[in-house]
Design a protein around this motif. Sequence first.
Motif, PDB file in Angstrom:
ATOM      1  N   GLY A  50       0.785  -1.232   0.000  1.00  0.00           N
ATOM      2  CA  GLY A  50       0.000   0.000   0.000  1.00  0.00           C
ATOM      3  C   GLY A  50       0.811   1.274   0.000  1.00  0.00           C
ATOM      4  N   GLN A  51       2.143   1.174  -0.147  1.00  0.00           N
ATOM      5  CA  GLN A  51       3.003   2.346  -0.156  1.00  0.00           C
ATOM      6  C   GLN A  51       3.656   2.529  -1.517  1.00  0.00           C
ATOM      7  OE1 GLN A  51       5.774   2.720   3.152  1.00  0.00           O
ATOM      8  NE2 GLN A  51       4.624   1.207   4.296  1.00  0.00           N
ATOM      9  N   PHE A  52       3.868   3.802  -1.893  1.00  0.00           N
ATOM     10  CA  PHE A  52       4.627   4.128  -3.091  1.00  0.00           C
ATOM     11  C   PHE A  52       6.025   4.560  -2.658  1.00  0.00           C
ATOM     12  CE2 PHE A  52       0.588   5.516  -5.560  1.00  0.00           C
ATOM     13  CZ  PHE A  52       0.282   4.176  -5.782  1.00  0.00           C
ATOM     14  N   HIS A  53       7.022   3.830  -3.130  1.00  0.00           N
ATOM     15  CA  HIS A  53       8.411   4.124  -2.795  1.00  0.00           C
ATOM     16  C   HIS A  53       9.139   4.519  -4.075  1.00  0.00           C
ATOM     17  CE1 HIS A  53      12.341   3.728  -0.814  1.00  0.00           C
ATOM     18  NE2 HIS A  53      12.726   3.063  -1.885  1.00  0.00           N
ATOM     19  N   TYR A  54       9.626   5.761  -4.111  1.00  0.00           N
ATOM     20  CA  TYR A  54      10.349   6.244  -5.285  1.00  0.00           C
ATOM     21  C   TYR A  54      11.750   5.640  -5.293  1.00  0.00           C
ATOM     22  CZ  TYR A  54       6.536   9.513  -5.992  1.00  0.00           C
ATOM     23  OH  TYR A  54       5.298  10.051  -6.220  1.00  0.00           O
ATOM     24  N   VAL A  55      12.125   5.055  -6.411  1.00  0.00           N
ATOM     25  CA  VAL A  55      13.369   4.285  -6.489  1.00  0.00           C
ATOM     26  C   VAL A  55      14.548   5.220  -6.710  1.00  0.00           C
ATOM     27  CG1 VAL A  55      14.628   2.497  -7.743  1.00  0.00           C
ATOM     28  CG2 VAL A  55      12.146   2.276  -7.396  1.00  0.00           C
ATOM     29  N   ARG A  56      15.509   5.146  -5.812  1.00  0.00           N
ATOM     30  CA  ARG A  56      16.740   5.937  -5.925  1.00  0.00           C
ATOM     31  C   ARG A  56      17.741   5.209  -6.817  1.00  0.00           C
ATOM     32  NH1 ARG A  56      18.055   9.911  -2.033  1.00  0.00           N
ATOM     33  NH2 ARG A  56      20.228   9.355  -2.428  1.00  0.00           N
ATOM     34  N   ARG A  57      18.521   5.972  -7.521  1.00  0.00           N
ATOM     35  CA  ARG A  57      19.512   5.386  -8.428  1.00  0.00           C
ATOM     36  C   ARG A  57      20.545   4.564  -7.662  1.00  0.00           C
ATOM     37  NH1 ARG A  57      18.528  10.114 -11.897  1.00  0.00           N
ATOM     38  NH2 ARG A  57      17.890   9.232 -13.914  1.00  0.00           N
ATOM     39  N   ASP A  58      21.052   5.093  -6.543  1.00  0.00           N
ATOM     40  CA  ASP A  58      22.102   4.383  -5.823  1.00  0.00           C
ATOM     41  C   ASP A  58      21.586   3.090  -5.199  1.00  0.00           C
ATOM     42  OD1 ASP A  58      20.503   5.694  -3.993  1.00  0.00           O
ATOM     43  OD2 ASP A  58      22.138   6.486  -2.781  1.00  0.00           O
ATOM     44  N   GLU A  59      20.315   3.080  -4.773  1.00  0.00           N
ATOM     45  CA  GLU A  59      19.771   1.889  -4.134  1.00  0.00           C
ATOM     46  C   GLU A  59      19.481   0.768  -5.133  1.00  0.00           C
ATOM     47  OE1 GLU A  59      17.424   3.606  -0.241  1.00  0.00           O
ATOM     48  OE2 GLU A  59      16.452   3.852  -2.185  1.00  0.00           O
ATOM     49  N   SER A  60      19.307   1.114  -6.402  1.00  0.00           N
ATOM     50  CA  SER A  60      18.925   0.107  -7.404  1.00  0.00           C
ATOM     51  C   SER A  60      20.119  -0.537  -8.096  1.00  0.00           C
ATOM     52  CB  SER A  60      18.036   0.758  -8.469  1.00  0.00           C
ATOM     53  OG  SER A  60      18.760   1.735  -9.204  1.00  0.00           O
ATOM     54  N   LEU A  61      21.327  -0.159  -7.712  1.00  0.00           N
ATOM     55  CA  LEU A  61      22.511  -0.666  -8.401  1.00  0.00           C
ATOM     56  C   LEU A  61      22.623  -2.184  -8.322  1.00  0.00           C
ATOM     57  CD1 LEU A  61      25.179   2.030  -7.392  1.00  0.00           C
ATOM     58  CD2 LEU A  61      23.956   1.790  -9.574  1.00  0.00           C
ATOM     59  N   GLU A  62      22.205  -2.778  -7.189  1.00  0.00           N
ATOM     60  CA  GLU A  62      22.319  -4.231  -7.026  1.00  0.00           C
ATOM     61  C   GLU A  62      21.413  -4.997  -7.985  1.00  0.00           C
ATOM     62  OE1 GLU A  62      22.728  -6.128  -3.167  1.00  0.00           O
ATOM     63  OE2 GLU A  62      22.770  -4.143  -2.230  1.00  0.00           O
ATOM     64  N   TRP A  63      20.430  -4.332  -8.549  1.00  0.00           N
ATOM     65  CA  TRP A  63      19.535  -5.004  -9.494  1.00  0.00           C
ATOM     66  C   TRP A  63      20.248  -5.337 -10.804  1.00  0.00           C
ATOM     67  CZ3 TRP A  63      14.714  -1.330  -8.817  1.00  0.00           C
ATOM     68  CH2 TRP A  63      14.053  -1.685  -7.632  1.00  0.00           C
ATOM     69  N   GLU A  64      21.278  -4.560 -11.131  1.00  0.00           N
ATOM     70  CA  GLU A  64      22.047  -4.774 -12.360  1.00  0.00           C
ATOM     71  C   GLU A  64      21.145  -4.775 -13.597  1.00  0.00           C
ATOM     72  OE1 GLU A  64      24.273  -8.358 -11.678  1.00  0.00           O
ATOM     73  OE2 GLU A  64      25.798  -7.301 -10.511  1.00  0.00           O
ATOM     74  N   GLN A  65      20.247  -3.798 -13.632  1.00  0.00           N
ATOM     75  CA  GLN A  65      19.353  -3.600 -14.770  1.00  0.00           C
ATOM     76  C   GLN A  65      19.512  -2.160 -15.278  1.00  0.00           C
ATOM     77  OE1 GLN A  65      17.020  -6.079 -15.891  1.00  0.00           O
ATOM     78  NE2 GLN A  65      18.089  -7.416 -14.439  1.00  0.00           N
ATOM     79  N   THR A  66      19.391  -1.973 -16.575  1.00  0.00           N
ATOM     80  CA  THR A  66      19.434  -0.610 -17.100  1.00  0.00           C
ATOM     81  C   THR A  66      18.126   0.090 -16.762  1.00  0.00           C
ATOM     82  OG1 THR A  66      18.458  -1.153 -19.258  1.00  0.00           O
ATOM     83  CG2 THR A  66      20.856  -1.405 -19.022  1.00  0.00           C
ATOM     84  N   GLU A  67      18.165   1.413 -16.745  1.00  0.00           N
ATOM     85  CA  GLU A  67      16.940   2.163 -16.460  1.00  0.00           C
ATOM     86  C   GLU A  67      15.890   1.901 -17.530  1.00  0.00           C
ATOM     87  OE1 GLU A  67      17.579   6.270 -15.586  1.00  0.00           O
ATOM     88  OE2 GLU A  67      19.011   5.851 -13.976  1.00  0.00           O
ATOM     89  N   GLU A  68      16.303   1.747 -18.764  1.00  0.00           N
ATOM     90  CA  GLU A  68      15.355   1.443 -19.839  1.00  0.00           C
ATOM     91  C   GLU A  68      14.648   0.112 -19.580  1.00  0.00           C
ATOM     92  OE1 GLU A  68      15.295   0.840 -24.724  1.00  0.00           O
ATOM     93  OE2 GLU A  68      17.120   1.501 -23.704  1.00  0.00           O
TER      94      GLU A  68
END
Length: 308
Positions: free
Chosen positions: A151-169
């Motif tokens: 039920g929460q919207f969490h805006y994804v930070r660039r530094d926190e998403s690095l472990e995903w190893e996915q491009t922004e596209e």
Amino acid sequence: MGFLDIFKKKTGYNLPDMYKGIVTKEEYNFVMNTAIQYHEENGFVISKIDEGEIVTEVGGEVQHRYFDNLVRTLSGNKDGNWRNIIYEHFNKLKYNPSAFDYLYKDFSYASQFLRVLIKGESFIIPNGIENYISRVDFPETNTFLILEFEGQFHYVRRDESLEWEQTEEELFEIAINNIPTDEIETKVYDLHENFKIYTFFSGDYSASYMLNLKNESEYLKGKFGTLISIPTKGTALACPIENGNILELIEIINPDNEKFYHEDPGNITLNYYWLHNNKFYLFPSEKVADNKTIKLPKDLLDLLERNS
């Protein structure tokens, strides 16, 4: 809480101009005082009270809690229990850091919660937009990558998403495909026998769904593309463009478009857009005094002239 904030609490809060015509001063004061009561009961430190917002500290981080969506939601629930609605609103903002820490470590699990939200240029995000994954799809707006979890919207930070190893596209493609279309109500209307207009209503994702028109919804693509309006997150309008009288349609729907923008939660923009060849173009506008003039995008005008 500063001296001036305490003084305001005793004397009442002035109704911000942005809420005039939506709620009364008395209603606004009820919202503010109930929100303050909620935060005090839950042990939150309020560092500032301003027009339409409370600034608080959560887990050592400063959070700006804006009232725009809340006030608009309440204005549409005149007979509802406003206190319960206010408490439910702030309960959804409770941050669960351990849950999001886990999501950032397990992309295969987190990917199902990826979504996008479109925000107008006036939207302020803490710590600067450059630190969050966003892009521009509709000119004069920003499309944010978010996680919708519990039920929460969490805006994804660039530094926190690095472990995903996915491009922004890649992330945006997944998020757009995840938009819950089953929550969107679609209707079609014939206006003045000249126009076919489609409306999309939902809680949060009607505007976001318009990003999927690039890939599907062939029925919305006219001979000369599609007219699109996204006044709020939960309201979108689309019309296939079959001839050159599209400004006539804008004149017809503009009063409703402005009503959605000013009265419904999550307002985005009063702009109109042209979707053509998988790109969104802005209908340029010019305001002189109280008169607003909307013009066709140059490329659309050229296309119409070549086919006249």
